[in-house]
Motif scaffolding. Sequence first.
Motif, PDB file in Angstrom:
ATOM      1  N   PHE A  66      12.703  15.384  17.874  1.00 12.99           N
ATOM      2  CA  PHE A  66      12.477  15.729  19.273  1.00 12.99           C
ATOM      3  C   PHE A  66      13.390  14.910  20.185  1.00 12.99           C
ATOM      4  CE2 PHE A  66      10.683  15.146  23.415  1.00 12.99           C
ATOM      5  CZ  PHE A  66      10.165  16.377  23.761  1.00 12.99           C
ATOM      6  N   ASN A  67      13.423  13.597  19.978  1.00 20.95           N
ATOM      7  CA  ASN A  67      14.223  12.729  20.844  1.00 20.95           C
ATOM      8  C   ASN A  67      15.709  13.062  20.759  1.00 20.95           C
ATOM      9  OD1 ASN A  67      12.043  11.268  21.849  1.00 20.95           O
ATOM     10  ND2 ASN A  67      12.087   9.799  20.173  1.00 20.95           N
ATOM     11  N   LYS A  68      16.171  13.397  19.564  1.00 19.94           N
ATOM     12  CA  LYS A  68      17.580  13.766  19.392  1.00 19.94           C
ATOM     13  C   LYS A  68      17.904  15.036  20.161  1.00 19.94           C
ATOM     14  CE  LYS A  68      21.010  14.896  15.825  1.00 19.94           C
ATOM     15  NZ  LYS A  68      21.223  15.060  14.357  1.00 19.94           N
ATOM     16  N   LYS A  69      17.040  16.033  20.063  1.00 18.86           N
ATOM     17  CA  LYS A  69      17.286  17.303  20.736  1.00 18.86           C
ATOM     18  C   LYS A  69      17.169  17.152  22.251  1.00 18.86           C
ATOM     19  CE  LYS A  69      15.651  19.884  16.726  1.00 18.86           C
ATOM     20  NZ  LYS A  69      16.943  20.490  16.377  1.00 18.86           N
ATOM     21  N   LEU A  70      16.238  16.324  22.707  1.00 14.81           N
ATOM     22  CA  LEU A  70      16.124  16.069  24.140  1.00 14.81           C
ATOM     23  C   LEU A  70      17.374  15.361  24.648  1.00 14.81           C
ATOM     24  CD1 LEU A  70      14.680  15.911  26.864  1.00 14.81           C
ATOM     25  CD2 LEU A  70      13.430  13.910  26.017  1.00 14.81           C
ATOM     26  N   ALA A  71      17.869  14.381  23.894  1.00 10.64           N
ATOM     27  CA  ALA A  71      19.080  13.663  24.301  1.00 10.64           C
ATOM     28  C   ALA A  71      20.285  14.606  24.364  1.00 10.64           C
ATOM     29  CB  ALA A  71      19.349  12.512  23.336  1.00 10.64           C
ATOM     30  N   GLN A  72      20.363  15.527  23.406  1.00 14.42           N
ATOM     31  CA  GLN A  72      21.461  16.502  23.416  1.00 14.42           C
ATOM     32  C   GLN A  72      21.390  17.386  24.654  1.00 14.42           C
ATOM     33  OE1 GLN A  72      20.793  18.383  19.607  1.00 14.42           O
ATOM     34  NE2 GLN A  72      22.191  16.998  18.526  1.00 14.42           N
ATOM     35  N   TYR A  73      20.182  17.830  24.986  1.00  8.97           N
ATOM     36  CA  TYR A  73      20.014  18.641  26.189  1.00  8.97           C
ATOM     37  C   TYR A  73      20.427  17.856  27.426  1.00  8.97           C
ATOM     38  CZ  TYR A  73      17.589  20.345  30.310  1.00  8.97           C
ATOM     39  OH  TYR A  73      17.290  20.732  31.597  1.00  8.97           O
ATOM     40  N   ARG A  74      19.973  16.630  27.522  1.00 10.58           N
ATOM     41  CA  ARG A  74      20.256  15.822  28.710  1.00 10.58           C
ATOM     42  C   ARG A  74      21.756  15.522  28.827  1.00 10.58           C
ATOM     43  NH1 ARG A  74      16.857  14.891  32.863  1.00 10.58           N
ATOM     44  NH2 ARG A  74      17.286  12.648  32.945  1.00 10.58           N
ATOM     45  N   SER A  75      22.416  15.286  27.710  1.00 11.98           N
ATOM     46  CA  SER A  75      23.851  14.990  27.756  1.00 11.98           C
ATOM     47  C   SER A  75      24.667  16.209  28.166  1.00 11.98           C
ATOM     48  CB  SER A  75      24.334  14.471  26.401  1.00 11.98           C
ATOM     49  OG  SER A  75      24.238  15.485  25.402  1.00 11.98           O
ATOM     50  N   GLY A  76      24.112  17.397  27.983  1.00 14.82           N
ATOM     51  CA  GLY A  76      24.820  18.622  28.359  1.00 14.82           C
ATOM     52  C   GLY A  76      24.591  19.068  29.790  1.00 14.82           C
ATOM     53  N   LEU A  77      23.724  18.380  30.521  1.00 11.55           N
ATOM     54  CA  LEU A  77      23.476  18.746  31.908  1.00 11.55           C
ATOM     55  C   LEU A  77      24.678  18.390  32.785  1.00 11.55           C
ATOM     56  CD1 LEU A  77      19.768  17.606  32.493  1.00 11.55           C
ATOM     57  CD2 LEU A  77      20.625  19.949  32.433  1.00 11.55           C
ATOM     58  N   LYS A  78      25.120  19.316  33.582  1.00 14.69           N
ATOM     59  CA  LYS A  78      26.230  19.044  34.490  1.00 14.69           C
ATOM     60  C   LYS A  78      25.784  18.221  35.687  1.00 14.69           C
ATOM     61  CE  LYS A  78      28.862  23.152  33.167  1.00 14.69           C
ATOM     62  NZ  LYS A  78      29.488  24.430  33.623  1.00 14.69           N
ATOM     63  N   GLN A  79      24.527  18.397  36.071  1.00 14.76           N
ATOM     64  CA  GLN A  79      23.971  17.586  37.148  1.00 14.76           C
ATOM     65  C   GLN A  79      22.456  17.557  37.019  1.00 14.76           C
ATOM     66  OE1 GLN A  79      25.210  19.511  40.780  1.00 14.76           O
ATOM     67  NE2 GLN A  79      23.612  21.043  40.685  1.00 14.76           N
ATOM     68  N   THR A  80      21.861  16.568  37.633  1.00 14.08           N
ATOM     69  CA  THR A  80      20.406  16.462  37.653  1.00 14.08           C
ATOM     70  C   THR A  80      19.941  16.419  39.096  1.00 14.08           C
ATOM     71  OG1 THR A  80      20.502  14.040  37.577  1.00 14.08           O
ATOM     72  CG2 THR A  80      20.319  15.204  35.468  1.00 14.08           C
ATOM     73  N   ARG A  81      18.673  16.760  39.274  1.00  8.32           N
ATOM     74  CA  ARG A  81      18.092  16.595  40.606  1.00  8.32           C
ATOM     75  C   ARG A  81      17.818  15.109  40.821  1.00  8.32           C
ATOM     76  NH1 ARG A  81      12.908  20.049  40.794  1.00  8.32           N
ATOM     77  NH2 ARG A  81      13.055  19.999  38.514  1.00  8.32           N
ATOM     78  N   PRO A  82      18.462  14.484  41.786  1.00 10.99           N
ATOM     79  CA  PRO A  82      18.364  13.028  41.909  1.00 10.99           C
ATOM     80  C   PRO A  82      16.974  12.565  42.285  1.00 10.99           C
ATOM     81  CG  PRO A  82      19.541  13.951  43.781  1.00 10.99           C
ATOM     82  CD  PRO A  82      19.363  15.065  42.797  1.00 10.99           C
ATOM     83  N   TYR A  83      16.673  11.337  41.877  1.00 11.36           N
ATOM     84  CA  TYR A  83      15.411  10.715  42.256  1.00 11.36           C
ATOM     85  C   TYR A  83      15.307  10.688  43.772  1.00 11.36           C
ATOM     86  CZ  TYR A  83      11.602   7.329  42.538  1.00 11.36           C
ATOM     87  OH  TYR A  83      10.412   6.719  42.808  1.00 11.36           O
ATOM     88  N   LYS A  84      14.136  11.014  44.287  1.00 15.73           N
ATOM     89  CA  LYS A  84      13.942  11.019  45.741  1.00 15.73           C
ATOM     90  C   LYS A  84      12.522  10.615  46.063  1.00 15.73           C
ATOM     91  CE  LYS A  84      14.900  13.924  49.793  1.00 15.73           C
ATOM     92  NZ  LYS A  84      15.408  15.231  50.262  1.00 15.73           N
ATOM     93  N   GLN A  85      12.363   9.758  47.039  1.00 14.97           N
ATOM     94  CA  GLN A  85      11.046   9.342  47.481  1.00 14.97           C
ATOM     95  C   GLN A  85      10.440  10.399  48.389  1.00 14.97           C
ATOM     96  OE1 GLN A  85       9.389   6.857  46.412  1.00 14.97           O
ATOM     97  NE2 GLN A  85      10.547   4.952  46.261  1.00 14.97           N
ATOM     98  N   LEU A  86       9.122  10.431  48.470  1.00 13.82           N
ATOM     99  CA  LEU A  86       8.462  11.348  49.396  1.00 13.82           C
ATOM    100  C   LEU A  86       8.831  10.977  50.834  1.00 13.82           C
ATOM    101  CD1 LEU A  86       4.899  11.523  47.800  1.00 13.82           C
ATOM    102  CD2 LEU A  86       6.649  13.288  47.760  1.00 13.82           C
ATOM    103  N   PRO A  87       9.212  11.939  51.648  1.00 12.62           N
ATOM    104  CA  PRO A  87       9.645  11.653  53.028  1.00 12.62           C
ATOM    105  C   PRO A  87       8.484  11.516  54.002  1.00 12.62           C
ATOM    106  CG  PRO A  87       9.900  13.979  52.592  1.00 12.62           C
ATOM    107  CD  PRO A  87       9.387  13.368  51.303  1.00 12.62           C
ATOM    108  N   ILE A  88       7.510  10.680  53.652  1.00 19.51           N
ATOM    109  CA  ILE A  88       6.363  10.475  54.529  1.00 19.51           C
ATOM    110  C   ILE A  88       6.069   8.981  54.642  1.00 19.51           C
ATOM    111  CG2 ILE A  88       5.256  12.710  54.116  1.00 19.51           C
ATOM    112  CD1 ILE A  88       3.497  11.405  52.008  1.00 19.51           C
TER     113      ILE A  88
END
Length: 321
Positions: free
Chosen positions: A299-321
């Motif tokens: 599982f961890n290997k396949k997840l790492a492969q998926y993550r390494s193939g992402l061109k971009q990620t949705r960046p960490y963001k705090q709640l705007p409140i």
Amino acid sequence: MNHSLTKIPLFQALENSQHILLAGAGGGFDIYAGIPLYFALKQLGKTVTLANFSFTWLDHTTAKEVCSKCYQIEAKDIDQSGRNYFPEKFLKQWLAQQKEFPALYAFDRMGVQPLKEAYIYLQKKHQIDSVLLVDGGTDSVLFGDEELLGTPQEDMCTIAAVQESGIPTQLLASIGFGIDHFHGVSHFRFLENVAALAKEGGYLGLFQLTQEMPEAQHYIKAVHFANQQMPQAPSIVSNSIVSALQGAYGNIHATTRTIGSELWINPLMTIYWCFELNALASKIEYLEAVKDSVTMGDFNKKLAQYRSGLKQTRPYKQLPI
């Protein structure tokens, strides 16, 4: 299903269910987060069997292995590892003190395919018609393209296994909003994902525990019992939720395990967020890639492969409140 302000959609979705498998999705103490749901479902006349993805070294216990890596837990079982870590056994003991004797199973850490077989075994043995997964925390509702995923392994193995199990009704309830900040989860992204599921009809709304509810009182007492039995390994998640139930707020540390970090114990932690599992699974972008995993290493290997193939990620963001 006709939604109404006077009804809770999660329980509406289970109205015709007779035998429900209530299962902790993410390991450790997740099944404790389902204790209020257990008592609510019993009050509705349902038969409930319990299960939990386990961090216990189950092959070092006297529990009976009923199918590959799936163990039936009894109150008399003994942990022979020397760790004294066996939350499932202590839950079984506490339930017996309440004159409750449900069958309770624990799954060893494994990949999707053997976990699917374990769910199929339980479905056949107990004539299960519905499964309700419980996640202590919110990282089960991350889709995979977020900058940080928390600790998704056990949750995602469970979601993928249950989706492939053939059990007719499949639901998930998440409790503990804010807890996964400890593991780097962006609750901005969690809420964004809830909105996406709501748009497609996969979100079943939310409801909240208060400490005056008998179901919540059972949860508080069960967690305190486990703390007494395993003082070296109290649950961060369940103790945080219990603190919130009892009115604590802010940087409150119920266990020494979180000392050195900043917590936000708050009333939102006692809310159950509810989802149709198939709708959620369809949004988890890497689920197809991990479905044939056999071990957690796979599982961890396949997840790492998926993550390494992402061109971009949705960046960490705090709640705007």
